[in-house]
Design an enzyme around this catalytic site. Structure first.
Site, PDB file in Angstrom:
ATOM      1  N   GLU A 112       0.835  -1.208   0.000  1.00 49.17           N
ATOM      2  CA  GLU A 112       0.000   0.000   0.000  1.00 49.17           C
ATOM      3  C   GLU A 112       0.865   1.250   0.000  1.00 49.17           C
ATOM      4  OE1 GLU A 112      -2.474  -0.829   3.464  1.00 49.17           O
ATOM      5  OE2 GLU A 112      -0.793  -0.398   4.793  1.00 49.17           O
ATOM      6  N   PRO A 113       1.610   1.477  -1.103  1.00 46.23           N
ATOM      7  CA  PRO A 113       2.405   2.695  -1.192  1.00 46.23           C
ATOM      8  C   PRO A 113       1.518   3.923  -1.387  1.00 46.23           C
ATOM      9  CG  PRO A 113       2.571   1.412  -3.224  1.00 46.23           C
ATOM     10  CD  PRO A 113       1.708   0.634  -2.289  1.00 46.23           C
ATOM     11  N   GLY A 114       1.965   5.047  -0.892  1.00 48.72           N
ATOM     12  CA  GLY A 114       1.224   6.297  -1.077  1.00 48.72           C
ATOM     13  C   GLY A 114       2.091   7.289  -1.826  1.00 48.72           C
ATOM     14  N   ARG A 128       5.095  20.315   4.802  1.00 45.21           N
ATOM     15  CA  ARG A 128       6.189  19.359   5.004  1.00 45.21           C
ATOM     16  C   ARG A 128       7.532  20.029   5.350  1.00 45.21           C
ATOM     17  NH1 ARG A 128       7.999  16.081   1.988  1.00 45.21           N
ATOM     18  NH2 ARG A 128       8.041  14.318   3.422  1.00 45.21           N
ATOM     19  N   TYR A 141       8.772  18.614   8.789  1.00 39.88           N
ATOM     20  CA  TYR A 141       9.806  17.563   8.722  1.00 39.88           C
ATOM     21  C   TYR A 141      11.129  18.053   8.147  1.00 39.88           C
ATOM     22  CZ  TYR A 141       5.350  14.974   8.186  1.00 39.88           C
ATOM     23  OH  TYR A 141       4.078  14.508   8.291  1.00 39.88           O
ATOM     24  N   CYS A 197       1.975  33.813   8.618  1.00 38.80           N
ATOM     25  CA  CYS A 197       2.552  34.634   9.680  1.00 38.80           C
ATOM     26  C   CYS A 197       3.307  33.778  10.660  1.00 38.80           C
ATOM     27  CB  CYS A 197       1.459  35.432  10.368  1.00 38.80           C
ATOM     28  SG  CYS A 197       0.771  36.606   9.226  1.00 38.80           S
ATOM     29  N   GLU A 198       4.429  33.316  10.243  1.00 40.61           N
ATOM     30  CA  GLU A 198       5.240  32.437  11.069  1.00 40.61           C
ATOM     31  C   GLU A 198       6.641  32.385  10.459  1.00 40.61           C
ATOM     32  OE1 GLU A 198       2.758  29.351  12.608  1.00 40.61           O
ATOM     33  OE2 GLU A 198       4.485  28.009  12.653  1.00 40.61           O
ATOM     34  N   TYR A 222       1.077  14.145   0.209  1.00 36.84           N
ATOM     35  CA  TYR A 222       1.114  14.774   1.530  1.00 36.84           C
ATOM     36  C   TYR A 222       1.229  16.299   1.460  1.00 36.84           C
ATOM     37  CZ  TYR A 222       1.919   9.925   2.891  1.00 36.84           C
ATOM     38  OH  TYR A 222       1.800   8.560   3.054  1.00 36.84           O
TER      39      TYR A 222
END
Ligand code: LLP
Length: 441
Positions: A294-296, A334, A338, A365-366, A394
């Protein structure tokens, strides 16, 4: 043999006669004019090509069940394409289950995963006739059996296990190591089986399931995983005379986000899996099991790019040069979650192609909303289009409305045509769930 997940760009990407980037026969500047930015673009040719790589890679194993992990990208149109390509689906929520159901997917080809499925989600899975439920823990065994008894059904299940394999990927996306929130520990499998045999008589177990991590570049982890599976099914047969003839090995194959990334091909992964199976089946004396994968990410990442328009820019004296785009951490969380790295190019023709180092800043705003740190690009000006590669997985599926910014729309391109597959959210969509109680009016 090379496979599509090893490509940095969608395989139809080229520079056209005008000097602009073209994907699926569509000039990205035309796409931006027609749809605006930020814009998610999916190249149908690349998507189908990955599916065909997987099918070809595993064609010599006849007990193969290809699934797609919907969490990487869940839209009705992409689900319909993957269904056409012969893929089943791993779903992890009522929302993903409902989306693939509405896309016309055969629900028998769906596996429902997750470490805390709700009563309502499990009930929906039974109503829609989901093919397998991968039961994650003791609580779920009891809950599912109760629901199955209430609906007078016997449910086909797998047992999710934590096989104790560490793979070298980001800590948050490792899942198969011992101290994991997912699955039964190997020492708990027997207790689960005894409960099924003695108490949970409306559950029919078929095999084991695990997922060892994501964005994996080493092939050996799959070899080790398969050996553990086969060893366990042999042990279970011996101890309980129970035949487990299905193993779901999860997903995980990596993709090429930057020039430096060298993920293995689907063909290499398939060889490792099939060779390990052949060795293990011989070693433990079992029959060949049916394999689910079940690769995504490796299915959808390469086909996706995101187009942004350049806005403001700033040179910090003696510091970085920042160039801001009209999206960022809400359409692609991402990099901030990460420290993920991406590659980008300018979509429109640039007369001066001499390169300079810039940092692509998001609009949110970050301070942490930086999409790409220190990338070499031609001098960027307001109105230029930035094309960020490998955003098919993702990105949309993890997008948020942070800062109450609408999620982008998504188009699919093929043979010089483009079609909307997800509408851009409107300002009214953003407030559509808000309510002001009468006493505050
Ligand atoms: N099966 C199970 C049970 C999973 O938990 C996952 C991913 C997959 C399959 C698909 O794995 P893939 O082939 O995509 O590596 N949000 C993170 C990735 C989280 C993956 C979670 N599980 C990211 O953006 O990198």
């Amino acid at each position: 043999m090379e496979s599509t997940n090893q490509s940095l760009r969608p395989i139809t990407t080229k520079l056209n006669d005008l000097g602009n980037i073209e994907i699926g026969g569509c000039d990205v500047i035309d796409l931006v004019e027609q749809y605006g930015t930020p814009l998610y673009v999916i190249d149908e040719t690349t998507l189908r090509s990955v599916c065909r790589d997987y099918k070809k890679a595993f064609e010599k194993y006849d007990k193969m069940n290809m699934m797609f992990a919907s969490k990487a990208l869940c839209t009705m149109a992409t689900s319909a394409i993957l269904h056409q390509e012969g893929f089943g689906f791993d779903v992890v929520s009522g929302g993903e289950m409902y989306t693939v159901y509405k896309a016309g997917v055969d629900m028998k080809r769906v596996v429902f995963n997750g470490n805390n499925k709700s009563y309502d989600e499990l009930s929906l899975a039974l109503e829609l006739g989901v093919g397998r439920i991968s039961v994650d823990n003791f609580f779920e065994l009891a809950l599912l059996d109760e629901i199955a008894k209430a609906q007078n059904k016997t449910v086909d299940i797998l047992l999710r296990i934590a096989p104790g394999i560490e793979c070298h990927t980001h800590e948050y996306i490792q899942t198969g190591h011992l101290d994991s929130k997912f699955g039964f520990d190997l020492t708990q499998i027997d207790e689960a089986i005894e409960l099924i045999i003695n108490n949970y008589t409306n559950l029919r177990p078929h095999g084991l399931h695990a997922h060892i991590g994501s964005q994996i570049f080493e092939t050996k982890v799959y070899h080790d995983e398969i050996e553990i599976f086969v060893r366990e099914i042999a042990r279970i047969k011996e101890k309980y005379n129970l035949v487990f003839d299905e193993i779901n090995i999860g997903g995980g194959l990596g993709v090429k986000y930057t020039e430096e990334d060298c993920p293995p091909s689907t063909f290499e992964i398939a060889d490792v899996i099939i060779n390990s199976l052949t060795e293990s089946v011989k070693k433990y004396g079992t029959d060949f099991p049916t394999i689910f994968i079940e690769p995504g990410r490796s299915i959808v990442s390469t086909s996706g790019v995101t187009l942004y328009t350049i806005g403001s820019s700033k040179q910090v004296p003696n510091g970085k040069r920042y160039v801001a785009i009209d999206g960022g951490m809400s359409d692609n969380p991402r990099p901030s979650m990460y420290q993920a790295r991406y590659h980008a190019e300018v979509g429109n023709k640039k007369e001066d192609v001499s390169l300079q180092t810039v940092t692509i800043a998001g609009r949110f705003c970050e301070s942490g909303d930086i999409l790409i740190k220190d990338i070499q690009l031609p001098e960027l000006a307001e109105g230029d289009v930035l094309c960020v590669y490998n955003t098919g997985a993702y990105n949309y599926s993890m997008a948020s409305n942070y800062n109450r910014v609408q999620k982008p729309q998504m188009v699919i391109v093929n043979n010089s045509k483009s079609d909307i597959i997800v509408n851009r959210e409107t300002l009214d969509d953003l407030i559509s769930h808000d309510r002001i109680p009468d006493r505050l009016k």
